[in-house]
Design a protein around this motif. Structure first.
Motif, PDB file in Angstrom:
ATOM      1  N   GLY A 512       0.613  -1.142  -0.366  1.00 49.39           N
ATOM      2  CA  GLY A 512       0.178   0.081   0.188  1.00 49.39           C
ATOM      3  C   GLY A 512       0.842   1.331   0.050  1.00 49.39           C
ATOM      4  N   ASP A 513       2.262   1.537  -0.193  1.00 51.63           N
ATOM      5  CA  ASP A 513       3.414   2.447   0.159  1.00 51.63           C
ATOM      6  C   ASP A 513       2.893   3.029  -1.908  1.00 51.63           C
ATOM      7  OD1 ASP A 513       5.372   4.154  -0.045  1.00 51.63           O
ATOM      8  OD2 ASP A 513       6.472   2.447   0.456  1.00 51.63           O
ATOM      9  N   ASP A 514       2.145   3.897  -1.620  1.00 52.19           N
ATOM     10  CA  ASP A 514       1.619   5.006  -2.496  1.00 52.19           C
ATOM     11  C   ASP A 514       2.680   5.525  -3.001  1.00 52.19           C
ATOM     12  OD1 ASP A 514      -1.109   3.928  -2.813  1.00 52.19           O
ATOM     13  OD2 ASP A 514      -1.603   5.494  -1.726  1.00 52.19           O
ATOM     14  N   ALA A 515       3.665   6.024  -2.183  1.00 57.30           N
ATOM     15  CA  ALA A 515       4.817   6.941  -2.127  1.00 57.30           C
ATOM     16  C   ALA A 515       6.476   6.601  -3.231  1.00 57.30           C
ATOM     17  CB  ALA A 515       5.068   7.659  -0.303  1.00 57.30           C
ATOM     18  N   TRP A 516       5.670   5.295  -2.655  1.00 58.58           N
ATOM     19  CA  TRP A 516       6.808   4.327  -3.972  1.00 58.58           C
ATOM     20  C   TRP A 516       6.650   3.714  -4.991  1.00 58.58           C
ATOM     21  CZ3 TRP A 516       6.673  -0.717  -5.800  1.00 58.58           C
ATOM     22  CH2 TRP A 516       7.696  -1.206  -6.299  1.00 58.58           C
ATOM     23  N   LEU A 517       5.091   3.856  -5.425  1.00 57.29           N
ATOM     24  CA  LEU A 517       4.679   3.633  -6.423  1.00 57.29           C
ATOM     25  C   LEU A 517       4.487   4.725  -7.357  1.00 57.29           C
ATOM     26  CD1 LEU A 517       2.739   2.066  -8.616  1.00 57.29           C
ATOM     27  CD2 LEU A 517       0.893   2.660  -7.374  1.00 57.29           C
ATOM     28  N   ARG A 518       4.311   6.136  -6.412  1.00 56.11           N
ATOM     29  CA  ARG A 518       4.337   6.926  -7.471  1.00 56.11           C
ATOM     30  C   ARG A 518       6.031   7.607  -8.379  1.00 56.11           C
ATOM     31  NH1 ARG A 518       0.689   9.358  -3.477  1.00 56.11           N
ATOM     32  NH2 ARG A 518       2.743   9.394  -2.413  1.00 56.11           N
ATOM     33  N   SER A 519       7.493   7.040  -6.966  1.00 56.29           N
ATOM     34  CA  SER A 519       8.720   7.176  -7.161  1.00 56.29           C
ATOM     35  C   SER A 519       9.016   6.032  -8.467  1.00 56.29           C
ATOM     36  CB  SER A 519       9.340   7.051  -6.276  1.00 56.29           C
ATOM     37  OG  SER A 519       9.110   5.543  -6.310  1.00 56.29           O
ATOM     38  N   ILE A 520       8.441   4.990  -8.823  1.00 58.22           N
ATOM     39  CA  ILE A 520       8.788   4.103  -9.833  1.00 58.22           C
ATOM     40  C   ILE A 520       7.441   3.567 -11.061  1.00 58.22           C
ATOM     41  CG2 ILE A 520       7.479   1.629  -8.782  1.00 58.22           C
ATOM     42  CD1 ILE A 520       9.866   0.513  -9.404  1.00 58.22           C
ATOM     43  N   TRP A 521       6.298   4.815 -11.215  1.00 54.53           N
ATOM     44  CA  TRP A 521       5.544   4.833 -12.042  1.00 54.53           C
ATOM     45  C   TRP A 521       5.946   4.793 -13.157  1.00 54.53           C
ATOM     46  CZ3 TRP A 521       1.581   1.867 -13.986  1.00 54.53           C
ATOM     47  CH2 TRP A 521       1.064   2.956 -15.109  1.00 54.53           C
ATOM     48  N   PRO A 522       6.382   6.196 -13.299  1.00 61.68           N
ATOM     49  CA  PRO A 522       7.672   6.180 -14.806  1.00 61.68           C
ATOM     50  C   PRO A 522       8.214   5.871 -15.552  1.00 61.68           C
ATOM     51  CG  PRO A 522       7.870   8.353 -13.094  1.00 61.68           C
ATOM     52  CD  PRO A 522       7.159   7.134 -12.760  1.00 61.68           C
ATOM     53  N   ARG A 523       8.918   5.118 -14.573  1.00 61.39           N
ATOM     54  CA  ARG A 523       9.886   4.144 -15.494  1.00 61.39           C
ATOM     55  C   ARG A 523       8.932   2.432 -16.111  1.00 61.39           C
ATOM     56  NH1 ARG A 523      14.384   5.487 -16.986  1.00 61.39           N
ATOM     57  NH2 ARG A 523      15.706   3.673 -16.394  1.00 61.39           N
ATOM     58  N   VAL A 524       8.212   2.227 -14.455  1.00 61.62           N
ATOM     59  CA  VAL A 524       6.796   1.277 -15.146  1.00 61.62           C
ATOM     60  C   VAL A 524       5.906   1.380 -16.661  1.00 61.62           C
ATOM     61  CG1 VAL A 524       4.950  -0.456 -14.305  1.00 61.62           C
ATOM     62  CG2 VAL A 524       7.072   0.029 -13.099  1.00 61.62           C
ATOM     63  N   LYS A 525       5.917   2.741 -16.926  1.00 56.54           N
ATOM     64  CA  LYS A 525       5.053   3.076 -17.200  1.00 56.54           C
ATOM     65  C   LYS A 525       5.663   2.544 -18.880  1.00 56.54           C
ATOM     66  CE  LYS A 525       1.716   6.855 -19.417  1.00 56.54           C
ATOM     67  NZ  LYS A 525       2.277   8.339 -19.213  1.00 56.54           N
ATOM     68  N   LYS A 526       6.848   3.100 -18.871  1.00 58.70           N
ATOM     69  CA  LYS A 526       8.390   3.423 -19.660  1.00 58.70           C
ATOM     70  C   LYS A 526       8.203   2.417 -20.420  1.00 58.70           C
ATOM     71  CE  LYS A 526      11.871   5.576 -21.666  1.00 58.70           C
ATOM     72  NZ  LYS A 526      13.491   6.227 -20.959  1.00 58.70           N
ATOM     73  N   ALA A 527       8.013   0.962 -18.938  1.00 57.32           N
ATOM     74  CA  ALA A 527       9.041  -0.312 -19.782  1.00 57.32           C
ATOM     75  C   ALA A 527       7.455  -1.135 -20.353  1.00 57.32           C
ATOM     76  CB  ALA A 527       8.994  -1.129 -18.261  1.00 57.32           C
ATOM     77  N   LEU A 528       6.529  -0.999 -20.517  1.00 60.20           N
ATOM     78  CA  LEU A 528       5.183  -1.289 -20.623  1.00 60.20           C
ATOM     79  C   LEU A 528       4.969  -0.793 -21.906  1.00 60.20           C
ATOM     80  CD1 LEU A 528       1.980  -2.778 -20.291  1.00 60.20           C
ATOM     81  CD2 LEU A 528       1.108  -0.964 -19.937  1.00 60.20           C
ATOM     82  N   GLU A 529       5.538   0.607 -22.422  1.00 63.09           N
ATOM     83  CA  GLU A 529       4.751   1.331 -23.551  1.00 63.09           C
ATOM     84  C   GLU A 529       5.966   0.738 -24.350  1.00 63.09           C
ATOM     85  OE1 GLU A 529       3.236   4.818 -22.544  1.00 63.09           O
ATOM     86  OE2 GLU A 529       2.247   4.539 -21.430  1.00 63.09           O
ATOM     87  N   PHE A 530       7.386   0.285 -23.887  1.00 63.31           N
ATOM     88  CA  PHE A 530       7.909  -0.458 -25.215  1.00 63.31           C
ATOM     89  C   PHE A 530       7.297  -1.280 -26.026  1.00 63.31           C
ATOM     90  CE2 PHE A 530      10.955  -3.478 -26.031  1.00 63.31           C
ATOM     91  CZ  PHE A 530      11.387  -3.219 -26.570  1.00 63.31           C
ATOM     92  N   ALA A 531       6.219  -2.088 -25.754  1.00 62.79           N
ATOM     93  CA  ALA A 531       5.683  -2.999 -25.575  1.00 62.79           C
ATOM     94  C   ALA A 531       4.798  -2.497 -27.483  1.00 62.79           C
ATOM     95  CB  ALA A 531       4.585  -3.714 -25.157  1.00 62.79           C
ATOM     96  N   TRP A 532       4.996  -1.081 -27.624  1.00 66.36           N
ATOM     97  CA  TRP A 532       4.234  -0.132 -28.801  1.00 66.36           C
ATOM     98  C   TRP A 532       5.626  -0.070 -30.130  1.00 66.36           C
ATOM     99  CZ3 TRP A 532       0.953   3.486 -25.537  1.00 66.36           C
ATOM    100  CH2 TRP A 532       0.649   2.739 -24.205  1.00 66.36           C
ATOM    101  N   VAL A 533       6.581   0.024 -29.598  1.00 68.77           N
ATOM    102  CA  VAL A 533       7.610  -0.207 -30.308  1.00 68.77           C
ATOM    103  C   VAL A 533       7.512  -0.721 -31.565  1.00 68.77           C
ATOM    104  CG1 VAL A 533       9.326   1.179 -28.786  1.00 68.77           C
ATOM    105  CG2 VAL A 533       9.568  -1.198 -30.206  1.00 68.77           C
ATOM    106  N   PRO A 534       7.597   0.620 -33.056  1.00 63.45           N
ATOM    107  CA  PRO A 534       7.618  -0.064 -34.635  1.00 63.45           C
ATOM    108  C   PRO A 534       8.041  -1.442 -34.665  1.00 63.45           C
ATOM    109  CG  PRO A 534       7.952   1.853 -34.516  1.00 63.45           C
ATOM    110  CD  PRO A 534       7.968   1.764 -33.390  1.00 63.45           C
TER     111      PRO A 534
END
Length: 902
Positions: A512-534
Motif C-alpha cells: 500500500g506504499d503509494d509514495a513508492w509507486l509514484r517514484s517508480i511509476w514513470p519507469r514502469v509506464k515506459k517499460a509497458l509502452e515499450f511493447a508498442w515500438v515499431p
C-alpha cells in the motif's frame, strides 16, 4: 465464452473481490492430522496419505540430504542427513561436494565408573564404499560412528535424533540459522548454530564431552600462501577458535576468517587445541583420537601442531537430566568479485570487488559470532515465532514442505547481497560457479517468496529491472551486469518484462506504499509502452503480442501465444490500476482499452476448446525491432523453428498466476481458465514417466510422476519444437498447482505438489535442493504461491482490504499470512452464535479498513484493543464484507476478531 466488458471504474472495483470466488471449499485435514503418520511410511503410502510436515527421513533416505545452514544471501554449510557437515559454500561461490579434510564432531560419555565410549557424532556412513582408496582417510571414515539417525527437517530448523546401543546417553542435534521474515539483516547472518542435546537415562551421573574438529578452511590451492593460523579467543559472549590465513593477499577472494565457537554462558567446561599434533602419515588424527577417546578432553596443546583446531565442551549430567552443547560456526569472506562467483561484468571489471553486505556490517567472523551469541535469545525466538506459525497452518503437509524447502534457496549461493545491500540472484548454482547470472527476469518472475517474506529484496530486484537495466527506449535487459551502471547485457525478454511490471504492482499492493509507486511509476509506464515500438511486441497497439518474443525457453516465440500474451494482459490490467492510483487517468483508460481488446482476441482466436495455443507467424528480420532477439532461437525468422505451436503449454496462464495472488480480475474467460487447467492436468500431468520419451535434460524419470512442460497428445508436434518441451520443472509444477487450488481443483493441485516433493525423498535427491539450470533454482520458489493459494489470504494494501477465505472447509482453521508490511496468523473458530474470525500480527503492521470473510449473517462484532469497532456488513453469497467506519493499523502482537453472528 464470457467476454466481460469492463469500464475503468468497474474494473478497479471488481479487482479486489474476485479472488477466491472461483473455488468451492473442500475438506482437508487439520494441521497435525497428517503429521501423526508414522515416520517410516513407504513412498507408495505417502503418495495416497500425503507428506507430513515437518518431514522425517531415515535409513537410505539420509544419503542425499544437505540442509543449508547460513543466513539468507550469506552462503551456507550443508548439514547432511547423518549429522555430517557437507557442501561448504561460504566462499562466495558454489562448492558442491567440498568440505575441509577434517570437519566433524565427536562424543565421549562415561556413565559412573564404567568404561567410557567415544564415537564420531554422526550415524554410520552409507553405501557405496568404493573409490581408488576405498573411502580414503579424510574425516576418518574408519572411526566408529553411531548406529542410526532420524532426520526431521522443516526449514529453517533441522533436527537429528541419533541412536546407538553402546552409547550410555541419548543424543539429538538441532541446527538452524536465524530466519525472520521482513528482517533481512538478522536473517542474513553468516553463521550456523548447532545445538547438541544429551540426555542421561542412567541412575548414575554421566560425564559427557563433545569435541568439534575443523581444519582451517581459509586457504587456496597455492601452498606458498598457506600460513594458516588458529587463535583461541574468549569474551563474555563466546569462546572459540578464530581461523585466518595471513599468507593470502588482502584482495584474494579466499581472504577472510572462520570461527568455531561456543557460547560462554552455557556453563560447560571448555578446552581446546589450536591444532592437532603435527606429524607424517595419519599421526595427527590418530593422536587426537587417542587423547579424546581416553579422557574426553584435549589436554595440553601439542607442539608442533597442524591447522585442525578442536573445541571441546564437557559437562556432568545428573540422572534423568539433559544438557545442551552449543556450537557456532561463523564466516567472513568480503572479497566477492564477478569473475570469482560467475557473474558477468563490464569489460575490465571482472575482478572488481563487489563485496558482501554482511562483511560491511561485521569486520570479521568473530564479530559475527559475538553478535549472534549476544542476541541468540531474540534471534531464536523470532525465528521460532515464524516457524511455529507456518508449521501449525491448516494446510496440507506437502504444500508446507514444498514452500518451506525452497525458502532455503535464499541461503544458497544462488542469492547474495553486495556490499551496498542490494539483493542479487543467479538462476541457480552449478557445482563451482553461479549459473546464469543477472537476476534473470524471466526466471525470477515465477517466485513470490521475496515479495511476501523479504519485500526489501523484491524492491531491490525492481530497482535493478527498472533502473540501469532498462534502456532509453524502455527495454529491460533481462540480465544485470555487475558492477552496475557501466553497460547493459543482451536484450529484452517479453515474459521477463511483463512479469517485472506485474511484480511492481504486486510489491505496491502488498504494501500500500503509494509514495513508492509514484517514484517508480514513470519507469514502469515506459517499460509497458515499450511493447508498442515499431517492430515490437505489440506494434499495432491492439492488446495482442504478435511480434518476436524472447522468453524463458531461451528462444523467441513468433506470433500470438498464451504465455506472453496473457502476461501482457496482466501487465496492462496491473498498469491500469497503478495509473489510476497515481492520477494518470488517460493512461489507465488506454491500458484498459488494450486489455479488453486483447482478452477478447485471445479467447476468440487462441482457445481450441481445451486450452490456449500459439499461432506461429513468421516475421522478416528487417521488420524486427532492436534488442528483441538472441542467437539461440530460430535462424529463419520467416519460417521459425523452436515454437510451441498447438501444444498444451504448462505455464500458458502464468500471467493469471501472478495477478490473482493479490486479487486482480481474471485476465481471460473464467470458463476457459478452468477448462485449460483441467486440460493441463489431463495432458501434462503424468502419473508415471515410464513411457515418456525425453532426449533433453532429465529431472524426473521412470515411475515418478511429474508435470511436463508441453504435451502434444492433442496436436502434431512441430518437427523441431522449442527447447525443454519434454522436461519437468518444479517451478512450473508449483505454478500450475497454485492455479488449480485457486480455481477449485484443490485435490489436483495438492496432488501435483505431492508428486513433485515425493521425488525429493532424500535417497534419490536432496529435499532442500530443487535443480533446473543449476541447483537451488530460483524458479522453484513459486512453491510459496501454492501455500498462499491454500491459505486463501489476500491483502490489498492500497485499499487496506483483507480477504481470508481458504479454498477448503475452514470452520476450524489457522494459517500463517504475510504482506509487504508484516506477518502473523489468522484463524476461524465456531462460536455458539456463529463464526469467529481472528487475525494476529506477529511482526510489523497491517493496515485494515475492511475484511472479506466467511459468513452469511447480517451483523458482525469487531473487537480490537479492548474496544468494539463500529462497522457495516455487506453480504456476498457465503461471505460477508465487514467495512470498518475507521481503518485500524494492527500492531505487532495484537489481535483483531470478527464474530459473524447468525
Amino acid at each position: 465464452m464470457d467476454k466481460l466488458k469492463l469500464d475503468r471504474r468497474s474494473f478497479l472495483r471488481h479487482a479486489a473481490g474476485v479472488v477466491g470466488a472461483a473455488t468451492q471449499p473442500v475438506h482437508w485435514p487439520e494441521a497435525g492430522e497428517a503429521e501423526n503418520g508414522r515416520a517410516d511410511e513407504e513412498q507408495s503410502e505417502l503418495s495416497v496419505e500425503g507428506i507430513p510436515y515437518p518431514r522425517k527421513f531415515h535409513g537410505r533416505q539420509l544419503k542425499m540430504i544437505s540442509f543449508p545452514l547460513g543466513g539468507v544471501a550469506a552462503g551456507s554449510i550443508g548439514l547432511g542427513g547423518r549429522g555430517q557437515l557437507c557442501n561448504w559454500e561460504i566462499f562466495n561461490r558454489p562448492n558442491k561436494g567440498f568440505r575441509p579434510p577434517y570437519a566433524f564432531a565427536s562424543i565421549w560419555a562415561q556413565a559412573g565408573s564404567h568404561e567410557p565410549v567415544a564415537r564420531v557424532l554422526e550415524s554410520r556412513i552409507l553405501p557405496p564404499y568404493e573409490g581408488q582408496d576405498g573411502l580414503g582417510s579424510e574425516n576418518a571414515p574408519g572411526l566408529s560412528r553411531l548406529d542410526s539417525a532420524v532426520f526431521t527437517g522443516g526449514y529453517p530448523f533441522a533436527h537429528i535424533a541419533f541412536e546407538d546401543k553402546s552409547l550410555p546417553v541419548q543424543v539429538e542435534l538441532e541446527a538452524f540459522s536465524p530466519f525472520i521474515p521482513h528482517e533481512p539483516d538478522d536473517s542474513g547472518l553468516p553463521v550456523a548454530i548447532l545445538r547438541y542435546r544429551v540426555t542421561n537415562p542412567n541412575r548414575a551421573a554421566t560425564k559427557v564431552s563433545i569435541a568439534f574438529s575443523i581444519d582451517n578452511p581459509v586457504k587456496t590451492g597455492d601452498r606458498s600462501s598457506d600460513r594458516r593460523v588458529n587463535v583461541y579467543r574468549s569474551s563474555s559472549e563466546a569462546a572459540g577458535l578464530y581461523m585466518s590465513n595471513p599468507g593470502l593477499a588482502a584482495d584474494d577472494p579466499m581472504a577472510g576468517s572462520f570461527v568455531l565457537a561456543t557460547m560462554t554462558r552455557d556453563g560447560a567446561r571448555i578446552s581446546h587445541w589450536e591444532g592437532w599434533p603435527k606429524g607424517r602419515w595419519w599421526n595427527a588424527p590418530l593422536l587426537f583420537w587417542d587423547q579424546f577417546s581416553k579422557s574426553g578432553e584435549t589436554g595440553a596443546q601439542p607442539e608442533p601442531h597442524d591447522s585442525v583446531g578442536v573445541l571441546c565442551l564437557q559437562a556432568t549430567i545428573a540422572p534423568g537430566k539433559s544438557e545442551d552443547f552449543p556450537f557456532l560456526l561463523g564466516w567472513h569472506f568480503p572479497n566477492r568479485t564477478p569473475e570469482w562467483c560467475g557473474w558477468s561484468a563490464p569489460a575490465g571489471e571482472e575482478k572488481a570487488i563487489i563485496g558482501n553486505f554482511y562483511a560491511a556490517r561485521f569486520k570479521d567472523a568473530w564479530e559475527t559470532v559475538e553478535y549472534t551469541a549476544r542476541n541468540i535469545d531474540s534471534l531464536e525466538a523470532r525465528t521460532r515465532k515464524f516457524a511455529d506459525a507456518f508449521r501449525d497452518s491448516s494446510v496440507p503437509g506437502e504444500v508446507k514442505d514444498a514452500a518451506s524447502a525452497n525458502l532455503s534457496t535464499l541461503a544458497s549461493t544462488t542469492c547474495f547481497r553486495t556490499a551496498d545491500g542490494e539483493f542479487h540472484g543467479f538462476e541457480g548454482s552449478d557445482d563451482t560457479r553461479g549459473c546464469c547470472f543477472g537476476n534473470c527476469t524471466h526466471v525470477w518472475n515465477y517466485e513470490t517468496a521475496t515479495a511476501f517474506l523479504f519485500p526489501s529484496f523484491a524492491r531491490s530486484l525492481r530497482r535493478s529491472a527498472f533502473g540501469y537495466s532498462m534502456d532509453e527506449a524502455g527495454a529491460i535487459h533481462f540480465r544485470q551486469l555487475l558492477p552496475e551502471g557501466k553497460t547493459r547485457s543482451g536484450f529484452a525478454a517479453a515474459d521477463g518484462q511483463m512479469g517485472q511490471i506485474v511484480h511492481a504492482w504486486l510489491d505496491w499492493k502488498l504494501s500500500g506504499d503509494d509514495a513508492w509507486l509514484r517514484s517508480i511509476w514513470p519507469r514502469v509506464k515506459k517499460a509497458l509502452e515499450f511493447a508498442w515500438v515499431p517492430g515490437g511486441w505489440d506494434a499495432n497497439r491492439d492488446g495482442v503480442l504478435e511480434g518476436v518474443q524472447h522468453n524463458t525457453y531461451d528462444v523467441e516465440f513468433y506470433g500470438p501465444n498464451p504465455m506472453c500474451g496473457i502476461y501482457y494482459l496482466g501487465a496492462l490490467s496491473a498498469c491500469a490500476e497503478m495509473a489510476e492510483a497515481v492520477g494518470d487517468t488517460s493512461s489507465a483508460n488506454e491500458y484498459l482499452r488494450l486489455f479488453e481488446h486483447g482478452r477478447q482476441w485471445i479467447d476468440t482466436n487462441l482457445f481450441n476448446g481445451e486450452y490456449y495455443f500459439q499461432k506461429v507467424q513468421g516475421i522478416p528480420k528487417d521488420q524486427i525491432a532492436p534488442n528483441l532477439t538472441s542467437d539461440m532461437g530460430s535462424e529463419n525468422t520467416e519460417a521459425p523453428e523452436y515454437q510451441v505451436g498447438r501444444g498444451c503449454l504448462v505455464d500458458q496462464l502464468i500471467g493469471q498466476y501472478l495477478v490473482e495472488i493479490c486479487g486482480l480480475q481474471p485476465l481471460v474467460s473464467e470458463e476457459n481458465i478452468r477448462t485449460t487447467l483441467r486440460s493441463i492436468y489431463r495432458y501434462n500431468y503424468k502419473p508415471s514417466l515410464a513411457d515418456h520419451d525425453n532426449v533433453e535434460r532429465t529431472y524426473a524419470l521412470n515411475d515418478e510422476a511429474a508435470v511436463v512442460v508441453c504435451d502434444y497428445a492433442k496436436a502434431e508436434r512441430p518437427r523441431i519444437p522449442f527447447p525443454y518441451y519434454a522436461e519437468a520443472w518444479t517451478g512450473q509444477e508449483y505454478l500450475v498447482a497454485a492455479l488449480m487450488i485457486h480455481w477449485g481443483m484443490v485435490a489436483e493441485g495438492v496432488e501435483v505438489v505431492r508428486s513433485a516433493r515425493l521425488r525429493f525423498d532424500g535417497e534419490k535427491r536432496n529435499p532442500w535442493d530443487e535443480a533446473e539450470c543449476g541447483q537451488h533454482y530460483a524458479r522453484a520458489m513459486s512453491s510459496w504461491s501454492a501455500f498462499v493459494s491454500m491459505s486463501g489470504f489476500i491483502y490489498d494494501g492500497a485499499k487496506a482490504h483483507v480477504i481470508a477465505v481458504p479454498p477448503v472447509a475452514h470452520d476450524r482453521f489457522r494459517c500463517f499470512w504475510s504482506s509487504g508490511t508484516g506477518w502473523g496468523t489468522f484463524s476461524y473458530l465456531p462460536t455458539s452464535g456463529g463464526t469467529r474470525f481472528s487475525i494476529r500480527v506477529l511482526f510489523g503492521t497491517l493496515n485494515c479498513g475492511s475484511f472479506e470473510v466467511t459468513g452469511t449473517a447480517p451483523t458482525a462484532v469487531v473487537r480490537y484493543g479492548g474496544q468494539t469497532l463500529p462497522n457495516d456488513v455487506v453480504r456476498s453469497g457465503e461471505r460477508v464484507i465487514v467495512k470498518l467506519h475507521r481503518a485500524v493499523n494492527l500492531k505487532s502482537d495484537s489481535d483483531l476478531s470478527i464474530e459473524v453472528r447468525s
